[in-house]
Design an enzyme around this catalytic site. Structure first.
Site, PDB file in Angstrom:
ATOM      1  N   ASN A  11       0.792  -1.133   0.103  1.00 33.34           N
ATOM      2  CA  ASN A  11      -0.093  -0.197  -0.056  1.00 33.34           C
ATOM      3  C   ASN A  11       1.136   1.308  -0.025  1.00 33.34           C
ATOM      4  O   ASN A  11       1.447   1.572   0.935  1.00 33.34           O
ATOM      5  CB  ASN A  11      -0.853   0.055   1.256  1.00 33.34           C
ATOM      6  CG  ASN A  11      -1.688   1.285   1.304  1.00 33.34           C
ATOM      7  OD1 ASN A  11      -1.841   1.925   0.601  1.00 33.34           O
ATOM      8  ND2 ASN A  11      -2.304   1.395   2.540  1.00 33.34           N
ATOM      9  N   TRP A  12       1.038   1.921  -1.340  1.00 34.92           N
ATOM     10  CA  TRP A  12       1.819   2.952  -1.459  1.00 34.92           C
ATOM     11  C   TRP A  12       1.383   4.270  -0.616  1.00 34.92           C
ATOM     12  O   TRP A  12       2.067   5.490  -0.972  1.00 34.92           O
ATOM     13  CB  TRP A  12       2.246   2.932  -2.774  1.00 34.92           C
ATOM     14  CG  TRP A  12       3.395   2.406  -3.089  1.00 34.92           C
ATOM     15  CD1 TRP A  12       3.906   1.213  -2.459  1.00 34.92           C
ATOM     16  CD2 TRP A  12       4.511   2.604  -4.236  1.00 34.92           C
ATOM     17  NE1 TRP A  12       5.133   0.759  -2.940  1.00 34.92           N
ATOM     18  CE2 TRP A  12       5.415   1.604  -4.002  1.00 34.92           C
ATOM     19  CE3 TRP A  12       4.619   3.448  -5.099  1.00 34.92           C
ATOM     20  CZ2 TRP A  12       6.684   1.724  -5.178  1.00 34.92           C
ATOM     21  CZ3 TRP A  12       5.818   3.498  -6.135  1.00 34.92           C
ATOM     22  CH2 TRP A  12       6.684   2.507  -5.887  1.00 34.92           C
ATOM     23  N   LYS A  13       0.039   4.243  -0.374  1.00 38.00           N
ATOM     24  CA  LYS A  13      -0.497   5.501   0.172  1.00 38.00           C
ATOM     25  C   LYS A  13      -0.278   6.672  -0.680  1.00 38.00           C
ATOM     26  O   LYS A  13      -0.263   6.331  -2.106  1.00 38.00           O
ATOM     27  CB  LYS A  13      -0.199   5.769   1.475  1.00 38.00           C
ATOM     28  CG  LYS A  13      -0.312   4.435   2.431  1.00 38.00           C
ATOM     29  CD  LYS A  13      -0.036   4.820   3.644  1.00 38.00           C
ATOM     30  CE  LYS A  13      -0.130   3.535   4.686  1.00 38.00           C
ATOM     31  NZ  LYS A  13      -0.250   3.700   6.011  1.00 38.00           N
ATOM     32  N   HIS A  99      -9.951   1.365   4.511  1.00 37.85           N
ATOM     33  CA  HIS A  99      -8.640   1.637   5.279  1.00 37.85           C
ATOM     34  C   HIS A  99      -8.890   2.690   6.413  1.00 37.85           C
ATOM     35  O   HIS A  99      -9.603   3.707   6.181  1.00 37.85           O
ATOM     36  CB  HIS A  99      -7.322   1.961   4.353  1.00 37.85           C
ATOM     37  CG  HIS A  99      -6.191   2.134   4.811  1.00 37.85           C
ATOM     38  ND1 HIS A  99      -5.878   3.061   5.741  1.00 37.85           N
ATOM     39  CD2 HIS A  99      -5.312   1.274   4.939  1.00 37.85           C
ATOM     40  CE1 HIS A  99      -4.621   2.988   6.042  1.00 37.85           C
ATOM     41  NE2 HIS A  99      -4.295   1.553   5.622  1.00 37.85           N
ATOM     42  N   GLU A 101      -7.404   5.141   7.412  1.00 39.25           N
ATOM     43  CA  GLU A 101      -7.084   6.326   7.055  1.00 39.25           C
ATOM     44  C   GLU A 101      -8.232   6.982   6.334  1.00 39.25           C
ATOM     45  O   GLU A 101      -8.433   8.254   6.385  1.00 39.25           O
ATOM     46  CB  GLU A 101      -5.954   6.542   6.331  1.00 39.25           C
ATOM     47  CG  GLU A 101      -4.645   6.385   7.166  1.00 39.25           C
ATOM     48  CD  GLU A 101      -3.189   5.739   6.404  1.00 39.25           C
ATOM     49  OE1 GLU A 101      -3.156   5.712   5.220  1.00 39.25           O
ATOM     50  OE2 GLU A 101      -2.251   5.355   7.076  1.00 39.25           O
ATOM     51  N   GLU A 168      -6.137  -4.613  10.342  1.00 37.84           N
ATOM     52  CA  GLU A 168      -5.064  -3.467  10.701  1.00 37.84           C
ATOM     53  C   GLU A 168      -5.500  -2.970  12.136  1.00 37.84           C
ATOM     54  O   GLU A 168      -6.365  -1.803  11.979  1.00 37.84           O
ATOM     55  CB  GLU A 168      -4.973  -2.496   9.489  1.00 37.84           C
ATOM     56  CG  GLU A 168      -4.529  -3.308   8.367  1.00 37.84           C
ATOM     57  CD  GLU A 168      -4.014  -2.186   7.363  1.00 37.84           C
ATOM     58  OE1 GLU A 168      -2.705  -2.299   6.974  1.00 37.84           O
ATOM     59  OE2 GLU A 168      -4.540  -0.979   6.933  1.00 37.84           O
ATOM     60  N   GLY A 174       1.902   2.485  11.168  1.00 35.56           N
ATOM     61  CA  GLY A 174       2.609   3.526  11.010  1.00 35.56           C
ATOM     62  C   GLY A 174       3.361   3.938  12.590  1.00 35.56           C
ATOM     63  O   GLY A 174       4.135   4.807  12.323  1.00 35.56           O
ATOM     64  N   SER A 211       2.659  -1.507  10.540  1.00 33.44           N
ATOM     65  CA  SER A 211       4.038  -1.532  10.810  1.00 33.44           C
ATOM     66  C   SER A 211       4.876  -2.841  10.520  1.00 33.44           C
ATOM     67  O   SER A 211       5.966  -3.128  11.028  1.00 33.44           O
ATOM     68  CB  SER A 211       4.170  -1.191  12.505  1.00 33.44           C
ATOM     69  OG  SER A 211       3.822  -0.061  12.593  1.00 33.44           O
ATOM     70  N   GLY A 232       2.520  -0.980   4.386  1.00 37.43           N
ATOM     71  CA  GLY A 232       2.655   0.451   3.803  1.00 37.43           C
ATOM     72  C   GLY A 232       4.040   0.794   3.813  1.00 37.43           C
ATOM     73  O   GLY A 232       4.669   0.781   2.714  1.00 37.43           O
ATOM     74  N   GLY A 233       4.595   1.881   4.856  1.00 36.50           N
ATOM     75  CA  GLY A 233       5.894   2.296   4.593  1.00 36.50           C
ATOM     76  C   GLY A 233       6.889   1.347   4.069  1.00 36.50           C
ATOM     77  O   GLY A 233       7.615   1.695   3.151  1.00 36.50           O
TER      78      GLY A 233
END
Ligand code: PGA
Length: 250
Positions: A11-13, A99, A101, A168, A174, A211, A232-233
């Site tokens: 997930n590159w957001k 998600h 976010e 999640e 994050g 994470s 993600g990150g």
């Protein structure tokens, strides 16, 4: 050590531009090697890069998904939005829905349910995100929250075959924090049981997200009941992403 088939969803957001696409060359190379036999890799870049990813990954086993969609099945006067039909037209196969976010930005359970219905109608596989807030965890409400999100998000849905769940915990996204294995296993099994009862279907994949990194994957991979990871990150750094995949199977 596991031989089980696993998903790795990147997930590159809201990161990445046209120059960053070549950064995935090493992942493409490795996707052709033996280590990737038991893995399905799915890139979910921002809308602006979807077509470039589809083109770049055309002759590979790596697949592409979007990070969200509008709930309308059909085109319409919705400035700034993209619906699942448009995503499908690009030859993407997946879409992330729910998600946290986006829930924070206003997506309601009802809207999420409509998005899921429209994505399924347009023949996309849905990666449906659920998870509890830290306050809910502390108040021991996690299971109530998870079953509520599942029941509301999957309302009126008859067939769950094209839905993957991503568990999640919001406090984990994050933050560098992940649940203890025993807690995580308990929640993964809980989700699988709720779905088994609701849909009489035992094979729903449940991923973990929050994470995930090359260090904590050594603990996470011990939970055989996890069917993969939403990352993600760490997925934006090809070396870390590859490391996570390799270590999952070590
Ligand atoms: P993270 O994000 O791996 O950076 O915690 C996961 C996600 O939001 O899907």
């Amino acid at each position: 050590m596991t031989n089980k088939y696993k998903y790795f969803v990147a997930n590159w957001k809201m990161f990445g531009d046209i120059r960053t696409i070549n950064s995935i060359n090493s992942v493409i190379r490795l996707s052709k090697s033996k280590i990737f036999i038991n893995s399905k890799i799915i890139y979910c870049p921002p809308y602006t890069l979807l077509n470039s990813f589809v083109q770049k990954l055309k002759n590979t086993k790596i697949e592409v998904g979007a990070q969200n969609c509008h709930e309308s099945k059909d085109p319409g006067p919705f400035t700034g939005f993209v619906n699942s039909k448009m995503i499908k037209n690009l030859k993407c196969k997946y879409v992330i829905i729910g998600h946290s976010e986006n829930r924070t930005n206003g997506d309601t359970d009802n809207q999420i349910n409509k998005k899921i219905q429209s994505a399924l109608k347009n023949d996309l596989t849905v990666i449906f995100c659920i998870g509890e807030k830290i306050k809910e965890k502390k108040e021991k409400k996690t299971k109530r929250v998870l079953s509520g999100q599942l029941n509301k998000g999957l309302k009126n849905i008859k067939n769950i075959k094209n839905i993957i769940i991503a568990y999640e915990p919001i406090w984990s996204i994050g933050s560098g924090l992940i649940p203890k294995n025993i807690e995580l296993l308990d929640n993964i099994l809980f989700i699988k049981n709720v779905l088994k009862k609701k849909f009489k279907y035992k094979k729903t994949k449940v991923l973990y997200g929050g994470s995930v990194n090359p260090k904590n994957i050594k603990d996470l991979r011990k939970i055989n009941q996890i069917d993969g990871f939403l990352i993600g990150g760490a997925s934006q750094k090809p070396n870390k992403f590859i490391d996570i995949i390799k270590k999952t199977f070590k």
